[in-house]
Design a protein around this motif. Structure first.
Motif, PDB file in Angstrom:
ATOM      1  N   ALA A 135       0.759  -1.244  -0.031  1.00 43.07           N
ATOM      2  CA  ALA A 135       0.061  -0.028  -0.067  1.00 43.07           C
ATOM      3  C   ALA A 135       0.844   1.273  -0.017  1.00 43.07           C
ATOM      4  O   ALA A 135       0.552   2.133  -0.793  1.00 43.07           O
ATOM      5  CB  ALA A 135      -0.968  -0.035   1.269  1.00 43.07           C
ATOM      6  N   LEU A 136       1.891   1.135   0.792  1.00 43.45           N
ATOM      7  CA  LEU A 136       2.868   2.296   0.826  1.00 43.45           C
ATOM      8  C   LEU A 136       3.696   2.612  -0.551  1.00 43.45           C
ATOM      9  O   LEU A 136       3.538   3.580  -1.088  1.00 43.45           O
ATOM     10  CB  LEU A 136       3.942   2.164   1.728  1.00 43.45           C
ATOM     11  N   ALA A 137       3.932   1.408  -1.353  1.00 40.58           N
ATOM     12  CA  ALA A 137       4.212   1.533  -2.616  1.00 40.58           C
ATOM     13  C   ALA A 137       3.129   2.224  -3.706  1.00 40.58           C
ATOM     14  O   ALA A 137       3.705   3.000  -4.241  1.00 40.58           O
ATOM     15  CB  ALA A 137       4.748   0.075  -3.273  1.00 40.58           C
ATOM     16  N   LEU A 138       1.998   1.917  -3.433  1.00 44.58           N
ATOM     17  CA  LEU A 138       0.946   2.649  -4.113  1.00 44.58           C
ATOM     18  C   LEU A 138       0.719   3.844  -4.063  1.00 44.58           C
ATOM     19  O   LEU A 138       0.582   4.693  -5.010  1.00 44.58           O
ATOM     20  CB  LEU A 138      -0.384   1.824  -3.939  1.00 44.58           C
ATOM     21  N   LEU A 139       0.649   4.487  -2.775  1.00 41.70           N
ATOM     22  CA  LEU A 139       0.662   5.658  -2.476  1.00 41.70           C
ATOM     23  C   LEU A 139       1.606   6.638  -2.674  1.00 41.70           C
ATOM     24  O   LEU A 139       1.546   7.857  -3.237  1.00 41.70           O
ATOM     25  CB  LEU A 139      -0.182   5.800  -1.097  1.00 41.70           C
ATOM     26  N   CYS A 140       2.924   6.353  -2.084  1.00 36.88           N
ATOM     27  CA  CYS A 140       4.209   6.808  -2.050  1.00 36.88           C
ATOM     28  C   CYS A 140       5.171   6.791  -3.150  1.00 36.88           C
ATOM     29  O   CYS A 140       5.963   7.631  -3.517  1.00 36.88           O
ATOM     30  CB  CYS A 140       4.837   6.891  -0.722  1.00 36.88           C
ATOM     31  N   GLY A 141       5.055   5.649  -3.831  1.00 38.62           N
ATOM     32  CA  GLY A 141       5.871   5.226  -5.183  1.00 38.62           C
ATOM     33  C   GLY A 141       6.931   4.234  -4.652  1.00 38.62           C
ATOM     34  O   GLY A 141       7.364   4.055  -3.540  1.00 38.62           O
ATOM     35  N   SER A 142       7.486   3.756  -5.615  1.00 38.66           N
ATOM     36  CA  SER A 142       8.749   2.677  -5.704  1.00 38.66           C
ATOM     37  C   SER A 142       9.079   2.585  -7.067  1.00 38.66           C
ATOM     38  O   SER A 142       9.169   3.555  -7.866  1.00 38.66           O
ATOM     39  CB  SER A 142       7.783   1.189  -5.407  1.00 38.66           C
ATOM     40  N   ILE A 173       0.727  12.920  -1.622  1.00 39.14           N
ATOM     41  CA  ILE A 173       0.550  12.127  -0.618  1.00 39.14           C
ATOM     42  C   ILE A 173       1.981  11.665   0.264  1.00 39.14           C
ATOM     43  O   ILE A 173       2.828  11.411  -0.570  1.00 39.14           O
ATOM     44  CB  ILE A 173       0.036  10.947  -0.914  1.00 39.14           C
ATOM     45  N   GLY A 174       2.163  12.303   1.276  1.00 35.29           N
ATOM     46  CA  GLY A 174       3.315  11.929   2.010  1.00 35.29           C
ATOM     47  C   GLY A 174       3.335  10.779   3.042  1.00 35.29           C
ATOM     48  O   GLY A 174       2.281  10.220   3.381  1.00 35.29           O
ATOM     49  N   LYS A 175       4.430  10.567   3.660  1.00 35.43           N
ATOM     50  CA  LYS A 175       4.646   9.567   4.715  1.00 35.43           C
ATOM     51  C   LYS A 175       3.595   9.746   5.926  1.00 35.43           C
ATOM     52  O   LYS A 175       3.005   8.709   6.289  1.00 35.43           O
ATOM     53  CB  LYS A 175       5.962   9.554   5.240  1.00 35.43           C
ATOM     54  N   GLU A 176       3.472  11.162   6.538  1.00 35.72           N
ATOM     55  CA  GLU A 176       2.668  11.320   7.585  1.00 35.72           C
ATOM     56  C   GLU A 176       1.054  10.817   7.432  1.00 35.72           C
ATOM     57  O   GLU A 176       0.508  10.044   8.188  1.00 35.72           O
ATOM     58  CB  GLU A 176       2.826  12.867   8.088  1.00 35.72           C
ATOM     59  N   SER A 177       0.690  11.121   6.388  1.00 33.17           N
ATOM     60  CA  SER A 177      -0.600  10.746   5.912  1.00 33.17           C
ATOM     61  C   SER A 177      -0.989   9.449   5.809  1.00 33.17           C
ATOM     62  O   SER A 177      -1.998   8.826   6.275  1.00 33.17           O
ATOM     63  CB  SER A 177      -1.193  11.690   4.571  1.00 33.17           C
ATOM     64  N   VAL A 178       0.222   8.764   5.154  1.00 41.27           N
ATOM     65  CA  VAL A 178       0.052   7.167   5.071  1.00 41.27           C
ATOM     66  C   VAL A 178       0.108   6.569   6.382  1.00 41.27           C
ATOM     67  O   VAL A 178      -0.873   5.641   6.728  1.00 41.27           O
ATOM     68  CB  VAL A 178       0.924   6.874   4.114  1.00 41.27           C
ATOM     69  N   ARG A 189      -7.710  10.003  -0.775  1.00 40.76           N
ATOM     70  CA  ARG A 189      -8.756   9.191  -1.948  1.00 40.76           C
ATOM     71  C   ARG A 189      -9.051  10.312  -3.188  1.00 40.76           C
ATOM     72  O   ARG A 189      -8.874   9.685  -4.261  1.00 40.76           O
ATOM     73  CB  ARG A 189     -10.037   8.920  -1.237  1.00 40.76           C
ATOM     74  N   SER A 190      -9.145  11.533  -2.724  1.00 39.85           N
ATOM     75  CA  SER A 190      -9.334  12.428  -3.792  1.00 39.85           C
ATOM     76  C   SER A 190      -8.189  12.339  -4.709  1.00 39.85           C
ATOM     77  O   SER A 190      -8.381  12.568  -5.935  1.00 39.85           O
ATOM     78  CB  SER A 190      -9.777  13.717  -3.430  1.00 39.85           C
ATOM     79  N   LYS A 191      -6.876  12.585  -4.018  1.00 38.83           N
ATOM     80  CA  LYS A 191      -5.823  12.525  -4.906  1.00 38.83           C
ATOM     81  C   LYS A 191      -5.613  11.287  -5.598  1.00 38.83           C
ATOM     82  O   LYS A 191      -4.997  11.312  -6.821  1.00 38.83           O
ATOM     83  CB  LYS A 191      -4.633  12.826  -3.974  1.00 38.83           C
ATOM     84  N   ALA A 192      -5.634  10.266  -4.841  1.00 42.08           N
ATOM     85  CA  ALA A 192      -5.248   8.957  -5.726  1.00 42.08           C
ATOM     86  C   ALA A 192      -6.376   8.637  -7.019  1.00 42.08           C
ATOM     87  O   ALA A 192      -5.870   8.228  -7.960  1.00 42.08           O
ATOM     88  CB  ALA A 192      -5.760   7.625  -4.658  1.00 42.08           C
ATOM     89  N   LEU A 193      -7.651   8.934  -6.727  1.00 46.71           N
ATOM     90  CA  LEU A 193      -8.480   8.865  -7.861  1.00 46.71           C
ATOM     91  C   LEU A 193      -8.218   9.751  -9.019  1.00 46.71           C
ATOM     92  O   LEU A 193      -8.968   9.642 -10.060  1.00 46.71           O
ATOM     93  CB  LEU A 193      -9.938   9.010  -7.250  1.00 46.71           C
ATOM     94  N   ALA A 194      -7.415  10.660  -8.875  1.00 47.45           N
ATOM     95  CA  ALA A 194      -6.960  11.724  -9.758  1.00 47.45           C
ATOM     96  C   ALA A 194      -6.555  10.700 -10.945  1.00 47.45           C
ATOM     97  O   ALA A 194      -6.668  11.230 -12.344  1.00 47.45           O
ATOM     98  CB  ALA A 194      -6.108  12.695  -9.624  1.00 47.45           C
TER      99      ALA A 194
END
Length: 613
Positions: free
Chosen positions: A208-215, A224-229, A313-318
């Motif tokens: 999930a961290l890879a999906l949200l923050c990158g890999s 989206i940053g570390k604190e939000s995740v 969610r709003s940022k991810a669904l962009a």
């Protein structure tokens, strides 16, 4: 490399440990990580192909430390990683165009794979096992670790945990510098079980961290940053996190209601009930059952959590492809199945290794021999059962030179020899002449237990040579006299019927070689050093000394040995060295009297001595 922000999240569960703690462990090495580290260093004309040099010395360290190591090579890269590979090629190969491998030009690893081939060739000359998977090297490393075939992975890539790794050894260093724990090498140990136990943070949250923050496979969600995740991970369990991310798209109505609830101005922001927060503060809340203020403990935190998730969610669904199921499958679906792993260290090839390093590393033959020779001898000590029927590539221990104690390990310095002359001509004569001490070239320092197990006779000969030579111990005269007098009473004449030891004149005389100090300190000894050239007065002194000694009586046991027998009355008679009274018809007295009369010493009638004038 790997998943963004993962190392900082896991840092509280990291332990910096000395490298010797890897001893006897089974370790898989992600070879590409070591190569990438070295290629980021500028090439020097003095030492080209730094990746080969670093790989050799690191591998030597692991072998001599009894680590069972296997190197994992890259397979075919997934298309998800093409963008990352192209960026790395530009840095590692300084913009050189990679070769085409029937995939997109500039986005494959053909040039990098050529580098890995050189590493693999050198490792095989050292006798090290190499395996290659279908996809990423870190993926196969993780599979080996997950299935219990290795105890851990040496890698800089945090993707290992997303593939299912349990223990990762990061920041591997053989440097002798640093704090006490790092002397002799150190490594950071990350155990995902500790993070899972403490934070409920495991493989699913890492994906999930890879999906949200990158890999390495995607850039993540912008903004989206570390604190939000981490806030989201605190309210969603490990088992539910991937379902929760998928629900962002699937449950649009549910999240619409949450947005309406959070945005409803008629609801108190503190307790969530009808009314405004300002009014509840003054008059209280009916639903909370308060006359002043309201219960803000629950809804206030819940509202912040909902706002954080809705914002993510709003940022991810962009991105309409979020969540990327291809990325999820890359981490969760196994591409290689290894049921067993051969970690056997095979015989190193000294001759071909020297030729390899001369060609690729521009090392001199003697330098290459000197660095590689300890690897060959260590393999021999560990594999005695395999060298009994072999002669090729084997050396023979000549002798043990001395004991050594490197880093507190009891060791021997062993000098070896090439009995079959198989290495003759490998090193040019001019290099040998310049080196000088050929014995030093053929010497290695080996642990004592290995040498004892492999060559017990050699060790026995060495230890015997170190023992002090058996010299005849000089007898101490005082000890001899003490032994002579043991259990003997010399308190004087005794009328006791108990057995006493029979003494002769020899018992009272000490040899002339006896030190005078010993004689003077002994109350039972007479000095024989002057016997033979004494005058009358000296003889008189000697006799006086003998008389002064208290001589034990003769006893029946000793006379019995001579065939004599005494009566009970005779046994009670005291005996001394000289008789106290004249004995009638004594031959000695008669002869002595006649001699004195004829010489004028005694008067014939008076039986008295004539006075000297």
């Amino acid at each position: 490399m790997g998943i963004k922000y993962l190392w900082p999240i896991l840092s509280p569960f990291c332990e910096r440990k000395p490298l010797y703690e890897l001893q006897y462990k089974r370790v898989a090495v992600d070879l590409s990580c070591w190569v990438c580290e070295s290629q980021n260093i500028a090439e020097y004309t003095v030492q080209p192909r730094m990746y080969l040099r670093n790989l050799y010395f690191r591998t030597c360290y692991l072998l001599l430390m009894d680590v069972h190591v296997v190197f994992v090579l890259e397979g075919r890269a997934p298309e998800l990683k093409y963008k990352t590979i192209a960026a790395r090629n530009a840095v590692q190969f300084k913009g050189a165009k990679p070769k085409t491998d029937r995939v997109k030009v500039g986005k494959d690893r053909s040039r990098f794979n050529h580098t890995l081939k050189q590493c693999e060739e050198m490792l095989k000359l050292m006798g090290i096992a190499c395996v290659k998977g279908e996809g990423e090297a870190e993926a196969l490393c993780a599979y080996l670790n997950e299935d219990g075939l290795v105890d851990g992975i040496i890698s800089q890539d945090s993707d290992c945990f997303a593939y299912g790794a349990r223990v990762v050894y990061r920041n591997f260093s053989i440097s002798q510098q640093g704090n006490h724990a790092a002397k002799g090498g150190s490594v950071d140990v990350y155990d995902i079980a500790k993070a899972n136990e403490s934070l409920d943070f495991g493989r699913n949250k890492i994906i999930a961290l890879a999906l949200l923050c990158g890999s390495d496979y995607c850039d993540g969600v912008h903004g989206i940053g570390k604190e939000s995740v981490v806030k989201l991970f605190n309210v969603v369990s490990e088992d539910e996190i991937l379902k929760r991310l998928r629900s962002w798209k699937d449950r649009a109505s549910y999240y619409g209601k949450l947005e309406a609830k959070i945005g409803d101005k008629s609801l108190c922001t503190l307790c969530g009930h009808s009314g405004r927060a300002q009014g509840h503060t003054k008059k209280g809340c009916l639903e909370c059952g308060t006359s002043q203020g309201c219960d803000s403990g629950k809804f206030e935190n819940e509202r912040l959590e909902i706002k954080n998730e809705l914002n993510m969610r709003s940022k991810a669904l962009a991105d309409p492809s979020f969540p990327d199921e291809e990325l999820v499958n890359e981490f969760l679906v196994k591409k290689s199945n290894v049921s067993e792993l051969n970690l056997e260290w095979t015989k190193p090839d000294l001759i071909n290794f020297v030729k390899f390093t001369v060609k690729y590393l521009t090392w001199e033959e003697i330098y290459s021999f000197e660095k590689f020779f300890p690897i060959l001898t260590r393999w021999q000590l560990l594999h005695q059962d395999q060298i009994k029927d072999e002669t090729q590539g084997i050396v023979t221990p000549k002798f043990i030179k001395k004991r050594r104690n490197p880093k507190g390990i009891a060791s021997y310095e062993v000098v070896w020899e090439d009995k079959n002359n198989q290495f003759k001509g490998l090193i040019p004569e001019e290099q040998l002449a310049e080196f000088g001490d050929v014995e030093k070239l053929w010497s290695t320092v080996e642990p004592q237990n290995l040498v004892e197990n492999a060559y017990p006779v050699l060790v026995e000969e060495f230890e015997d040579s170190k023992k002090p030579k058996n010299r005849k111990k000089k007898k101490n005269p005082v000890d001899e006299i003490d032994n002579l007098l043991k259990n003997v009473s010399i308190t004087g004449p005794s009328k006791s019927k108990k057995s006493k030891k029979l003494h002769t004149l020899d018992d009272f005389v000490v040899k002339a070689s006896t030190p005078k100090k010993v004689v003077q300190n002994c109350s039972f000894c007479l000095d024989q050093s002057n016997f033979g050239d004494e005058n009358d007065l000296d003889v008189s002194d000697i006799v006086d000394k003998i008389i002064d000694k208290k001589v034990p009586p003769y006893v029946p046991e000793n006379l019995g040995k001579l065939g004599l027998k005494l009566t009970d009355e005779e046994c009670n008679i005291d005996c001394s060295f000289f008789v106290d009274e004249m004995v009638e018809n004594d031959l000695f007295e008669k002869t002595f009297r006649e001699y004195c009369i004829s010489s004028g010493e005694f008067d014939s009638d008076e039986n008295t001595a004539v006075t000297n004038k």
